[in-house]
Design a protein around this motif. Structure first.
Motif, short mmCIF file in Angstrom:
data_model
loop_
_atom_site.label_atom_id
_atom_site.label_comp_id
_atom_site.label_asym_id
_atom_site.label_seq_id
_atom_site.Cartn_x
_atom_site.Cartn_y
_atom_site.Cartn_z
N LYS A 1 100.72 20.62 73.11
CA LYS A 1 101.12 20.07 71.82
C LYS A 1 99.94 19.98 70.85
O LYS A 1 100.15 19.96 69.63
CB LYS A 1 101.71 18.67 71.99
CG LYS A 1 103.07 18.65 72.60
CD LYS A 1 103.58 17.23 72.62
CE LYS A 1 105.00 17.15 73.11
NZ LYS A 1 105.52 15.78 73.06
N ARG B 1 101.69 18.50 78.13
CA ARG B 1 101.52 17.83 76.84
C ARG B 1 100.27 18.30 76.09
O ARG B 1 100.17 18.14 74.88
CB ARG B 1 101.48 16.32 77.05
CG ARG B 1 102.81 15.76 77.50
CD ARG B 1 102.69 14.28 77.87
NE ARG B 1 103.83 13.82 78.64
CZ ARG B 1 103.92 13.90 79.96
NH1 ARG B 1 102.95 14.40 80.66
NH2 ARG B 1 105.00 13.47 80.58
N ASP C 1 98.33 19.87 82.14
CA ASP C 1 99.42 18.98 81.75
C ASP C 1 100.14 19.64 80.58
O ASP C 1 99.49 20.08 79.62
CB ASP C 1 98.85 17.62 81.35
CG ASP C 1 99.92 16.60 81.04
OD1 ASP C 1 101.12 16.95 81.03
OD2 ASP C 1 99.56 15.44 80.79
N GLN D 1 100.60 18.98 65.25
CA GLN D 1 101.00 19.14 66.64
C GLN D 1 102.02 20.26 66.75
O GLN D 1 102.87 20.43 65.89
CB GLN D 1 101.64 17.86 67.17
CG GLN D 1 100.68 16.75 67.43
CD GLN D 1 101.34 15.62 68.20
OE1 GLN D 1 102.56 15.54 68.29
NE2 GLN D 1 100.54 14.76 68.78
#
Length: 112
Positions: free
Chosen positions: A102, A99, A97, A42
């Motif tokens: 990541k 996220r 988004d 990640q």
């Protein structure tokens, strides 16, 4: 009996380097163990520093590979929910988004 531990940065797993551990005792016997993480890699990002960060799409679409974060969108409580990416090649904007950035199988930090 105590072992001396020497960490050497030579192992490679995926896209990150992982140390190779060499254990040796007083009799000069050596054991080598290679560490490799099995969990998905990640990208580590700070949502407060997203603005003007550069990203590379792992699987480009419409020849759009390099992106720049031009805006971050916040909710009523001032929590970051989405970011707006602008393609460098044609200035098309997409909202995602934050996220999702990541996930290193979709996005890489920086331009590569």
């Amino acid at each position: 009996m105590f072992h001396k531990i020497k960490i050497v940065k030579t192992g490679r797993c995926g896209k990150l380097f992982y140390p190779e551990i060499k254990l040796s005792n007083n009799n000069s016997k050596q054991m080598e163990a290679r560490k490799c993480m099995t969990q998905p890699l990640q990208n580590q990002i700070n949502p407060e520093k997203l603005t003007l960060s550069k990203w590379t799409a792992v699987t480009p679409t419409h020849k759009e590979k390099h992106f720049l974060v031009v805006r971050v969108l916040r909710d009523e409580e001032e929590v970051i929910t989405h970011c707006v990416l602008e393609a460098v090649i044609n200035h098309r904007e997409i909202e995602i988004d934050w996220r999702v950035l990541k996930d290193s199988s979709q996005w890489l930090l920086g331009w590569r």
